[in-house]
Motif scaffolding. Structure first.
Motif, mmCIF file in Angstrom:
data_model
loop_
_atom_site.group_PDB
_atom_site.id
_atom_site.type_symbol
_atom_site.label_atom_id
_atom_site.label_comp_id
_atom_site.label_asym_id
_atom_site.label_seq_id
_atom_site.Cartn_x
_atom_site.Cartn_y
_atom_site.Cartn_z
ATOM 1 N N GLU A 8 -10.827 -2.334 -0.548
ATOM 2 C CA GLU A 8 -10.677 -0.806 -0.034
ATOM 3 C C GLU A 8 -10.691 0.037 -1.283
ATOM 4 O O GLU A 8 -9.823 -0.086 -2.243
ATOM 5 C CB GLU A 8 -9.344 -0.653 0.739
ATOM 6 N N ARG B 169 0.843 -1.153 -0.040
ATOM 7 C CA ARG B 169 0.094 0.125 0.000
ATOM 8 C C ARG B 169 0.744 1.242 -0.044
ATOM 9 O O ARG B 169 0.038 2.302 -0.346
ATOM 10 C CB ARG B 169 -0.948 -0.037 1.261
ATOM 11 N N GLN B 170 2.223 0.993 0.603
ATOM 12 C CA GLN B 170 2.930 2.436 0.420
ATOM 13 C C GLN B 170 3.375 2.570 -0.871
ATOM 14 O O GLN B 170 4.027 1.594 -1.586
ATOM 15 C CB GLN B 170 4.198 2.081 1.210
ATOM 16 N N GLU C 253 -4.126 2.499 -7.010
ATOM 17 C CA GLU C 253 -3.223 3.122 -6.618
ATOM 18 C C GLU C 253 -1.819 2.480 -6.579
ATOM 19 O O GLU C 253 -0.639 2.912 -7.355
ATOM 20 C CB GLU C 253 -3.289 3.782 -5.132
ATOM 21 N N PHE C 254 -1.939 1.107 -6.318
ATOM 22 C CA PHE C 254 -0.903 0.297 -6.398
ATOM 23 C C PHE C 254 -0.544 0.164 -8.079
ATOM 24 O O PHE C 254 0.721 0.164 -8.296
ATOM 25 C CB PHE C 254 -1.260 -1.152 -5.672
ATOM 26 N N GLY D 201 -6.488 -5.941 -2.345
ATOM 27 C CA GLY D 201 -6.691 -4.305 -2.391
ATOM 28 C C GLY D 201 -7.712 -4.222 -2.754
ATOM 29 O O GLY D 201 -8.476 -2.850 -2.368
ATOM 30 N N ALA E 263 -7.427 1.266 -3.480
ATOM 31 C CA ALA E 263 -6.139 0.781 -3.178
ATOM 32 C C ALA E 263 -5.363 0.012 -4.366
ATOM 33 O O ALA E 263 -4.401 0.285 -4.483
ATOM 34 C CB ALA E 263 -6.455 -0.033 -1.954
ATOM 35 N N TYR E 264 -6.024 -0.604 -5.084
ATOM 36 C CA TYR E 264 -5.677 -1.399 -6.179
ATOM 37 C C TYR E 264 -5.255 -0.438 -7.244
ATOM 38 O O TYR E 264 -4.208 -0.649 -7.895
ATOM 39 C CB TYR E 264 -6.551 -2.535 -6.815
#
Length: 245
Positions: A159, A28-29, A165-166, A156, A162-163
């Motif tokens: 949320e 997630r970072q 963004e990854f 992911g 989240a996916y």
């Protein structure tokens, strides 16, 4: 193949370097996601540069994974899947095979073959290492990218955002090192489906003899078939453009 970690250590690399090891990097970072992309790209760069004339490993393509895979060839696997799910897998195999046959030599080479997030390790000094080369073979480099994406999407997607963004951060890291395979945006979806089929082969083969796989296998099969049905109706939910729509 050696199970020693392959790291991002290269002279003048734009990616961080370090020493082993902590498994399951915090994807997630954004900085870690970029490092995961860097590590994958470096792996593909090494594969393209190093000649192994006696390299005798599987060819991970539509023929091996789909039409000769356990899920479509073994009667016990088809009993686990059921008639409708087997038919769905066969239909998807027919639909995606033309796309899986595309790509020249620049897009193909040695691939990890099972590059899910748990086969990456966070290095204490920064950067990402890669482990477990048991399934290393020949194939399109998109197999590895799709495998990473698939493993992150499965958790992911719970949320919102989240996916997506990854995926953006991973691809930014990958393209720091080497260009994405040609027609990436169009071909990611069939390779996500190919990865799903790879997992179906594993689950249907292992569940009858492995109690652990038997405990989570049915749920995984249901999720994969749902992905395939979504593809037939529109697009695979792990396709980045689907997440953005």
């Amino acid at each position: 193949m050696s199970r020693s970690p392959a790291t991002t250590n290269r002279p003048h690399s734009p990616c961080s370097t370090g020493s082993p090891a902590q498994q399951s990097p915090p994807y997630r970072q954004p900085s870690v996601a970029q490092e995961m992309g860097c590590a994958t790209a470096h792996l593909h760069e090494h594969a393209a540069m190093v000649s192994l004339p006696d390299f005798d490993r599987p060819v991970w393509d539509s023929e091996t994974i789909l039409f000769k895979g356990h899920a479509l060839t073994d009667p016990s696997a088809q009993e686990q899947l059921g008639t409708e799910r087997t038919a769905a897998l066969r239909r998807v195999a027919e639909l995606i095979t033309p796309a899986l046959q595309e790509g020249g030599q620049d897009e193909r080479g040695r691939v990890h073959g099972d590059l899910h997030r748990e086969n990456m390790i966070a290095l204490f000094g920064g950067g990402i290492g890669i482990i477990d080369f048991d399934d290393c073979g020949e194939g399109h480099f998109l197999i590895d990218i799709a495998t990473v994406f698939s493993s992150v999407h499965r958790i992911g997607r719970k949320e919102p955002g989240a996916y997506e963004e990854f995926a953006r951060a991973f691809l930014a890291g990958y393209t720091r090192v080497r260009p994405l395979p040609a027609d990436f945006a169009r071909l990611l979806e069939p390779y996500l489906l190919l990865r799903d089929a790879f997992i179906l082969n594993f689950v249907t083969a292992a569940a009858p003899v492995n109690a652990v796989v038997a405990s989570w296998g049915p749920g995984r099969i249901a999720g994969i078939v749902a992905n395939m049905q979504a593809y037939v109706e529109g697009c695979h939910p792990g396709t980045v453009t689907c997440e953005q729509s």
